[in-house]
Write a protein that holds these residues in place. Structure first.
Motif, PDB file in Angstrom:
ATOM      1  N   ILE A  62     -14.030  19.290  10.629  1.00 54.89           N
ATOM      2  CA  ILE A  62     -13.181  18.318   9.945  1.00 54.89           C
ATOM      3  C   ILE A  62     -12.924  18.837   8.540  1.00 54.89           C
ATOM      4  O   ILE A  62     -13.859  19.104   7.788  1.00 54.89           O
ATOM      5  N   ASN A  64     -10.541  17.764   5.322  1.00 56.68           N
ATOM      6  CA  ASN A  64      -9.724  16.654   4.832  1.00 56.68           C
ATOM      7  C   ASN A  64      -9.572  15.658   5.974  1.00 56.68           C
ATOM      8  O   ASN A  64     -10.545  15.176   6.493  1.00 56.68           O
ATOM      9  N   ASP A  65      -8.379  15.348   6.406  1.00 51.30           N
ATOM     10  CA  ASP A  65      -8.174  14.390   7.491  1.00 51.30           C
ATOM     11  C   ASP A  65      -7.714  15.078   8.773  1.00 51.30           C
ATOM     12  O   ASP A  65      -6.975  14.505   9.571  1.00 51.30           O
ATOM     13  N   ASP A 106     -12.438   6.638  10.821  1.00 53.42           N
ATOM     14  CA  ASP A 106     -13.640   6.707   9.986  1.00 53.42           C
ATOM     15  C   ASP A 106     -14.427   7.952  10.424  1.00 53.42           C
ATOM     16  O   ASP A 106     -15.298   7.881  11.280  1.00 53.42           O
ATOM     17  N   ALA A 107     -14.088   9.090   9.848  1.00 48.36           N
ATOM     18  CA  ALA A 107     -14.642  10.384  10.282  1.00 48.36           C
ATOM     19  C   ALA A 107     -16.151  10.477  10.079  1.00 48.36           C
ATOM     20  O   ALA A 107     -16.824  11.225  10.789  1.00 48.36           O
ATOM     21  N   GLU A 108     -16.698   9.709   9.153  1.00 49.96           N
ATOM     22  CA  GLU A 108     -18.146   9.760   8.891  1.00 49.96           C
ATOM     23  C   GLU A 108     -18.958   9.189  10.055  1.00 49.96           C
ATOM     24  O   GLU A 108     -20.132   9.503  10.201  1.00 49.96           O
ATOM     25  N   ASN A 109     -18.339   8.367  10.877  1.00 52.19           N
ATOM     26  CA  ASN A 109     -19.062   7.698  11.963  1.00 52.19           C
ATOM     27  C   ASN A 109     -18.595   8.127  13.348  1.00 52.19           C
ATOM     28  O   ASN A 109     -18.808   7.404  14.319  1.00 52.19           O
ATOM     29  N   HIS A 111     -18.657  10.261  16.833  1.00 49.10           N
ATOM     30  CA  HIS A 111     -19.701  10.794  17.706  1.00 49.10           C
ATOM     31  C   HIS A 111     -19.052  11.675  18.762  1.00 49.10           C
ATOM     32  O   HIS A 111     -17.949  11.386  19.225  1.00 49.10           O
ATOM     33  N   LYS A 126     -10.585   3.248  10.797  1.00 50.55           N
ATOM     34  CA  LYS A 126     -10.843   2.786   9.434  1.00 50.55           C
ATOM     35  C   LYS A 126     -10.490   1.314   9.363  1.00 50.55           C
ATOM     36  O   LYS A 126      -9.565   0.847  10.027  1.00 50.55           O
TER      37      LYS A 126
END
Length: 139
Positions: A62, A64-65, A106-109, A111, A126
């Motif tokens: 990943i 940026n977006d 929401d890239a942080e979460n 899986h 998001k």
């Protein structure tokens, strides 16, 4: 207040996902792997067909977006047959890559799992930002 059209958003989401690195060969000659993207309300689920790959040969990055899925398969035919006795060899090998826009995710979460040749990414959406307005005074 902005009216949300989930069908239009999903269509735009899917269109902006794919960049075809082999397009100059004329279509799907060296086609990238196939994906399905499901919208489960609060999350997207991306399923990518990657049969025959080892999990260690699949890389998810990943930046940026932008999510890049890169998979590489080495040429097994050279290792398996020193005499070149093949009458026909259809197994593909090489490097395959696709990119996906994560601006609504929401890239942080996220899986990921890989099972039976299918890579599955669960990508929570998001939270929508509430519409805000304010009055600006003139100096």
């Amino acid at each position: 207040m902005a009216v949300s059209n989930p069908f239009r958003e999903l269509d735009e989401f899917e269109r902006s996902f794919f960049t075809n690195p082999f397009g100059f060969f004329g279509g799907d000659t060296l086609a990238a792997f196939r994906t399905d993207i499901l919208d489960n309300g609060k999350e997207y689920v991306l399923e990518a067909d990657l049969p025959g790959f080892d999990k260690k040969d699949i890389h998810l990055d990943i930046n940026n977006d932008v999510l890049t899925i890169h998979a590489e398969r080495n040429a097994e035919r050279e290792e398996k047959n020193d005499q070149n006795n093949y009458v026909r060899c259809e197994r593909s090998w090489g490097s395959y890559s696709r990119q996906f826009d994560l601006s609504g995710v929401d890239a942080e979460n996220m899986h990921a799992k890989y099972e039976n040749g299918v890579l599955t990414l669960t990508m929570p959406k998001k939270e929508p930002k509430p519409d805000t307005s304010r009055h600006l005074e003139i100096d």
